[in-house]
Design an enzyme around this catalytic site. Structure first.
Site, PDB file in Angstrom:
ATOM      1  N   THR B  38      -7.900   7.490  -5.515  1.00  0.00           N
ATOM      2  CA  THR B  38      -8.345   6.654  -6.618  1.00  0.00           C
ATOM      3  C   THR B  38      -9.739   7.045  -7.091  1.00  0.00           C
ATOM      4  OG1 THR B  38      -8.988   5.056  -4.939  1.00  0.00           O
ATOM      5  CG2 THR B  38      -6.927   4.622  -6.101  1.00  0.00           C
ATOM      6  N   ASN B  87      -0.538   9.866   2.985  1.00  0.00           N
ATOM      7  CA  ASN B  87      -1.640   9.423   3.825  1.00  0.00           C
ATOM      8  C   ASN B  87      -2.283   8.137   3.304  1.00  0.00           C
ATOM      9  OD1 ASN B  87      -4.146   9.724   5.602  1.00  0.00           O
ATOM     10  ND2 ASN B  87      -4.987   9.915   3.542  1.00  0.00           N
ATOM     11  N   SER B 139       0.775   4.356  11.769  1.00  0.00           N
ATOM     12  CA  SER B 139      -0.292   3.783  12.592  1.00  0.00           C
ATOM     13  C   SER B 139       0.297   3.291  13.903  1.00  0.00           C
ATOM     14  CB  SER B 139      -0.939   2.603  11.865  1.00  0.00           C
ATOM     15  OG  SER B 139      -1.744   1.859  12.768  1.00  0.00           O
ATOM     16  N   TYR B 152       0.305  -4.985   7.257  1.00  0.00           N
ATOM     17  CA  TYR B 152       0.010  -3.571   7.549  1.00  0.00           C
ATOM     18  C   TYR B 152       1.009  -3.016   8.572  1.00  0.00           C
ATOM     19  CZ  TYR B 152      -2.944   0.492   8.718  1.00  0.00           C
ATOM     20  OH  TYR B 152      -3.432   1.753   8.936  1.00  0.00           O
ATOM     21  N   ALA B 153       1.254  -3.796   9.637  1.00  0.00           N
ATOM     22  CA  ALA B 153       2.192  -3.350  10.674  1.00  0.00           C
ATOM     23  C   ALA B 153       3.581  -3.155  10.085  1.00  0.00           C
ATOM     24  CB  ALA B 153       2.224  -4.363  11.822  1.00  0.00           C
ATOM     25  N   ALA B 154       3.989  -4.077   9.225  1.00  0.00           N
ATOM     26  CA  ALA B 154       5.315  -3.969   8.602  1.00  0.00           C
ATOM     27  C   ALA B 154       5.396  -2.704   7.749  1.00  0.00           C
ATOM     28  CB  ALA B 154       5.601  -5.200   7.748  1.00  0.00           C
ATOM     29  N   SER B 155       4.335  -2.436   7.005  1.00  0.00           N
ATOM     30  CA  SER B 155       4.356  -1.259   6.128  1.00  0.00           C
ATOM     31  C   SER B 155       4.390   0.030   6.939  1.00  0.00           C
ATOM     32  CB  SER B 155       3.141  -1.267   5.190  1.00  0.00           C
ATOM     33  OG  SER B 155       1.943  -0.978   5.895  1.00  0.00           O
ATOM     34  N   LYS B 156       3.659   0.051   8.045  1.00  0.00           N
ATOM     35  CA  LYS B 156       3.574   1.281   8.843  1.00  0.00           C
ATOM     36  C   LYS B 156       4.838   1.491   9.681  1.00  0.00           C
ATOM     37  CE  LYS B 156      -0.436   2.739   7.423  1.00  0.00           C
ATOM     38  NZ  LYS B 156      -0.491   3.992   6.624  1.00  0.00           N
ATOM     39  N   ILE B 185      -9.111   5.589  14.876  1.00  0.00           N
ATOM     40  CA  ILE B 185      -9.752   6.806  14.413  1.00  0.00           C
ATOM     41  C   ILE B 185     -11.069   6.419  13.747  1.00  0.00           C
ATOM     42  CG2 ILE B 185      -9.532   8.823  12.881  1.00  0.00           C
ATOM     43  CD1 ILE B 185      -7.458   8.688  15.209  1.00  0.00           C
TER      44      ILE B 185
END
Lengths: 78, 245
Positions: B38, B87, B139, B152-156, B185
């Site tokens: 972006t 990514n 992740s 986030y967990a669902a998406s990853k 990281i």
């Protein structure tokens, strides 16, 4: 044999690695020519490019045999 | 060590810490790398660091019309696409009890739906050329879960499942589809942690340190290379031993 049929047969023979004489009017890509579902998608992509047409998904699903492809593409390009 | 000469790659989120290192590592292995993100300024900085011509393709991945232009633009700029690295990612953390619909939707849109669109868009070219590499940066949280990160967990986790399904579909065409699941990281995201949070995190990592973006980039180069040709549908866990799965 029409020009369209020749061009379609060439694509099918090259893509599915089959003998040209097996590619008959009624030959089903999946049942007779050993294609899997991904091959079928690729054939449609190749037809689209060869004939510069767009084949919508529902039409693509109806193209099960060599004859189906030839008649669809004959209509689409006429 | 892994030669990517002549390969053409697209990296999303290339303005961020991990994405930038991935782009640099792919380029130093010989690939031409298109940079998407972006922030145009940050992409230009990455291109400068790489030091060779990199197509810069800014896109906001929460906007599907921009997402759908990305692969065609990369193919046009480089004459084709061999390697796609999904990514780009974002977080909108909140406890389930408080999570708003928008927080859920925004994270799923960027982390998962955009990756689906990009995966689908690159298949045509990769199938025709009978060679392709799709790599999703997932992740550890997608594998183990984490409080406050339901979206986030669902998406990853979704990215991992999607990539496995796609790996099945296109394996016969010499296209591999894998995921990398980084643990903690060092990045702008972890810089925001306070000392107490950092200590708590390191307590869960047997190596007792954060990972580096370069360590994720190295895995990306490996999966993109011919050396990893027989690996598909895999999730590479790069987490210092935090989750041995």
């Amino acid at each position: 044999m029409s020009d369209v049929a020749d061009r379609v047969r060439k694509i099918v023979v090259e893509h599915l690695n089959v003998d040209a004489e097996k590619v008959t009017e009624k030959a089903s890509f999946i049942d007779d020519l050993g294609a899997d579902s991904l091959d079928q998608v690729e054939l449609v992509m190749a037809f689209e490019e060869e004939f510069s047409v767009e084949i919508p998904d529902d039409a693509a699903e109806s193209i099960q045999t060599f004859g189906d492809a030839v008649s669809f593409l004959t209509k689409a390009t006429s | 060590m892994f030669d990517l000469t002549g390969k053409r790659a697209l990296v999303t989120g290339a303005s961020g810490g991990i994405g930038r290192e991935i782009a640099k590592a792919l380029a130093s292995a010989g690939a031409t790398v298109a940079l998407s993100g972006t922030r145009v300024g940050a992409l230009e900085d990455t291109a400068k660091e790489i030091g060779v011509d990199c197509p810069i393709l800014p896109a906001n991945l929460s906007k599907l019309d921009e997402v759908d232009k990305l692969v065609p633009a990369a193919e046009q700029a480089m004459g084709g696409l061999d390697i796609l690295v999904n990514n780009a990612g974002m977080t909108r953390d909140n406890l389930f009890m408080r999570m708003k619909d928008e927080e859920w939707d925004d994270v799923i849109a960027v982390n998962l739906t955009a990756a689906f669109h990009l995966n689908r868009a690159c298949l045509r070219g990769m199938m025709k050329q009978r060679w392709g590499r799709i790599i999703g940066i997932s992740s550890v949280v997608g594998v183990t879960g984490n409080p406050g990160q339901g979206n986030y967990a669902a998406s990853k986790a979704g990215l991992i499942g999607m990539n496995k399904a796609l790996a099945h579909e296109v394996a016969s065409r010499n296209i591999t589809v894998n995921s990398i699941a980084p643990g903690f990281i060092a990045s702008a995201m972890t810089d925001e942690l306070n000392d107490k949070q950092r200590e708590a995190i390191l307590g869960t990592v047997p190596m007792n340190r954060l990972g580096t973006a370069q360590e994720i980039a190295a895995c990306t180069v490996f999966l993109a290379s011919d050396a990893a040709a027989y690996i598909t549908g895999h999730t590479l866990n790069v987490n210092g031993g935090m989750a041995m799965i």
